[in-house]
Design a protein around this motif. Sequence first.
Motif, short mmCIF file in Angstrom:
data_model
loop_
_atom_site.label_atom_id
_atom_site.label_comp_id
_atom_site.label_asym_id
_atom_site.label_seq_id
_atom_site.Cartn_x
_atom_site.Cartn_y
_atom_site.Cartn_z
N VAL A 1 -22.10 0.36 10.57
CA VAL A 1 -22.05 -0.18 11.94
C VAL A 1 -20.92 -1.21 12.05
O VAL A 1 -20.21 -1.28 13.05
N SER A 2 -20.77 -1.99 10.98
CA SER A 2 -19.74 -3.01 10.96
C SER A 2 -18.34 -2.39 11.12
O SER A 2 -17.51 -2.90 11.87
N GLN A 3 -18.11 -1.28 10.42
CA GLN A 3 -16.82 -0.62 10.53
C GLN A 3 -16.63 -0.01 11.92
O GLN A 3 -15.53 0.02 12.46
N PHE A 4 -17.74 0.47 12.49
CA PHE A 4 -17.70 1.00 13.85
C PHE A 4 -17.27 -0.12 14.82
O PHE A 4 -16.36 0.06 15.63
N LEU A 5 -17.91 -1.27 14.68
CA LEU A 5 -17.57 -2.40 15.55
C LEU A 5 -16.14 -2.87 15.32
O LEU A 5 -15.44 -3.27 16.26
N SER A 6 -15.71 -2.80 14.06
CA SER A 6 -14.36 -3.26 13.78
C SER A 6 -13.34 -2.29 14.40
O SER A 6 -12.26 -2.69 14.81
N GLY A 7 -13.72 -1.01 14.47
CA GLY A 7 -12.88 -0.04 15.17
C GLY A 7 -12.73 -0.41 16.64
O GLY A 7 -11.62 -0.39 17.20
N ILE A 8 -13.83 -0.80 17.25
CA ILE A 8 -13.80 -1.19 18.66
C ILE A 8 -12.97 -2.44 18.86
O ILE A 8 -12.08 -2.50 19.71
N ASN A 9 -13.25 -3.44 18.03
CA ASN A 9 -12.56 -4.72 18.20
C ASN A 9 -11.07 -4.66 17.85
O ASN A 9 -10.29 -5.50 18.28
N GLY A 10 -10.71 -3.66 17.04
CA GLY A 10 -9.31 -3.56 16.64
C GLY A 10 -8.48 -2.71 17.59
O GLY A 10 -7.27 -2.59 17.42
N ALA A 11 -9.12 -2.13 18.60
CA ALA A 11 -8.38 -1.21 19.47
C ALA A 11 -7.74 -1.90 20.67
O ALA A 11 -6.99 -1.30 21.42
N GLY A 12 -8.06 -3.19 20.84
CA GLY A 12 -7.46 -3.92 21.97
C GLY A 12 -6.08 -4.44 21.61
O GLY A 12 -5.51 -4.07 20.59
N THR A 13 -5.55 -5.32 22.46
CA THR A 13 -4.26 -5.93 22.18
C THR A 13 -4.40 -6.84 20.96
O THR A 13 -5.16 -7.80 21.00
N PRO A 14 -3.69 -6.53 19.86
CA PRO A 14 -3.87 -7.35 18.67
C PRO A 14 -3.15 -8.70 18.76
O PRO A 14 -2.26 -8.87 19.59
#
Lengths: 267, 335
Positions: free
Chosen positions: A67-80
């Motif tokens: 789940v953590s990696q899933f969330l990190s995928g979401i959080n990493g897809a915005g403007t870095p």
Amino acid sequence: MHQYRMYWAFTRKAFLRSAVYRFDVWSRLGSNLIFLLMWGSIWTALYAGREEAGGVSFEAMLTYIVVSQFLSGINGAGTPLWEIQEKVRTGDIAIELMRPFNVPLRYLFADFGSVAFYIITALLPLYIVLFIFMDLTVPASWLTWVYFIAAAFNGFLIRYCIEMAFGLLSFFLVETGGIEDIFYFAMSLLSGSVIPLWFFPDWLEKIAVYLPFQGIYYIPNAIFIGEIFGGEILFSIGIQLFWVIACFFLLRFVWNRASHKVIVQGG
Amino acid sequence: MPIIEVENLRKDFMIAKRETGMMGALRSLVKREYTKKEAVKDISFSIEKGEIIGYIGPNGAGKSTTIKMLTGILVPSDGKVLVNGIVPYENRQKNAKNIGVVFGQRTQLWWDLPTIESFELLKEIYQVSNERYKKNMDTFTEVLGLNEFLNTPVRQLSLGQRMRADIAASLLHDPPILFLDEPTIGLDVVAKEKMRTFIKEINQDRQITVILTTHDMEDIEKLCERMVLIDHGTKMYDGEIALVKERFGKTRTLIVDLEESKQRPPLTGGEIFKEEGSRFWIKFNRDEVSASDLIAQITKTHNIKDLTVEEPEIESIISKIYQEGFQDLPDTVKV
């Protein structure tokens, strides 16, 4: 109303823009999967065949990592972070002051678009497959799912406000390396993204609990695997909402100072 | 009532002093010293609706600082600014709807998206009605030939196409005022000419007030009747362009390539100030002798292979004004 039509237009365009960068989507998904494998193996080794550690079953722990990696995928897809810093450095963000919109809000809505694209085309298909083929804990009640989604969304907002605020600090600093280090340290450790808070030493756990970062990974994750349950769920979401508001004001403060600096000192 | 009013405008920047050496670096960690730079000192002008004015001056004269104050992204240190009745820095978003801005050096379109997508986004940002959008797009497509690249991503456009797209984008919301910052920079002769024609047209058809900054004297001459000239943050001239040219822009340079250069061609009225092989640079005053007269003189004794006549560049006119002073010029601010 008109205002929201405008911000949604940013969401739509960012969605389309993501479609242009298909390779980017695949490479990001690839690295997401590699990190998943890495943390999966590390935790398998740490459990060393035990059924349970710290009161948490191996299955739940593995679920936490997925789940953590899933969330990190979401959080990493915005403007870095680096892109915000770049926009500050080139002055692009200052030029946007000339437009009739709120700049941080416009970036948030654009991020909704790119994140939605990434979730639909990459994250969901992969993680659905993972949940089908792996022995993972899945919330039994639909209500838990609702709480999880709400908590994940709150976490996204907290992360957005913090990342944007950190990025905007480039307005005041010549060197931004230190800012990046602090940000990534907090993001990976204090948020509980790779080590759940219950494994922290007491003193560190106390610190983490009083910081906003746990709201990004730990809270939604712990709700998902049932570590946070019952009345605690609403309490945790309440804490998240507090941090959403606090971080929003932090971002607004930094943005006001930054735009003030631009319009008074010329950037 | 003027559409733009600027009175005793001043902008100072505080620049952190860089200290040299190790000790200096340590000292500046604790205590920074600042030097004041006056980018704009005391500028006043007013612009009537429907004017095209050339706002010119050498690099670092304070042009873009002034423009930034007019667009509201810079707060003046002192003085008054009014753009269409609004104080720009106090009401930035409202001011944004009244102005269109084009930067020749920087696109405002979204780099990765097909050009049309940027227009659609701007339609939402400026809340342009469907009819208005369609009408404007039809006009711009026809006049600027946008249809040949509407579906091309902005990053793949040629400079000329990008500039056309940028100027169309800046006009989508029918702003009464348009700021053009070097709109023809880097364009070829044909594209420059097209751009100028377009600017002239929108100014005449839509009564759009245009403030043009440029280093291209031809832009100014073809488009503006009036120019405001600034240097070192102060206004040096405000009035008709014809007058400046009359007074300072009379010197021309004739450059000729001769077939064989046995000797310097004899000349009356012109002065050879440079020669390289068979190429001669001849300075003359337009009022005293014409270029064709000089050429006729030369062809009597030599065969001319090639020739050009150079007009003085705006920079040299400015430096000339600087040297000779400008007090004797009547200050003909138009009403």
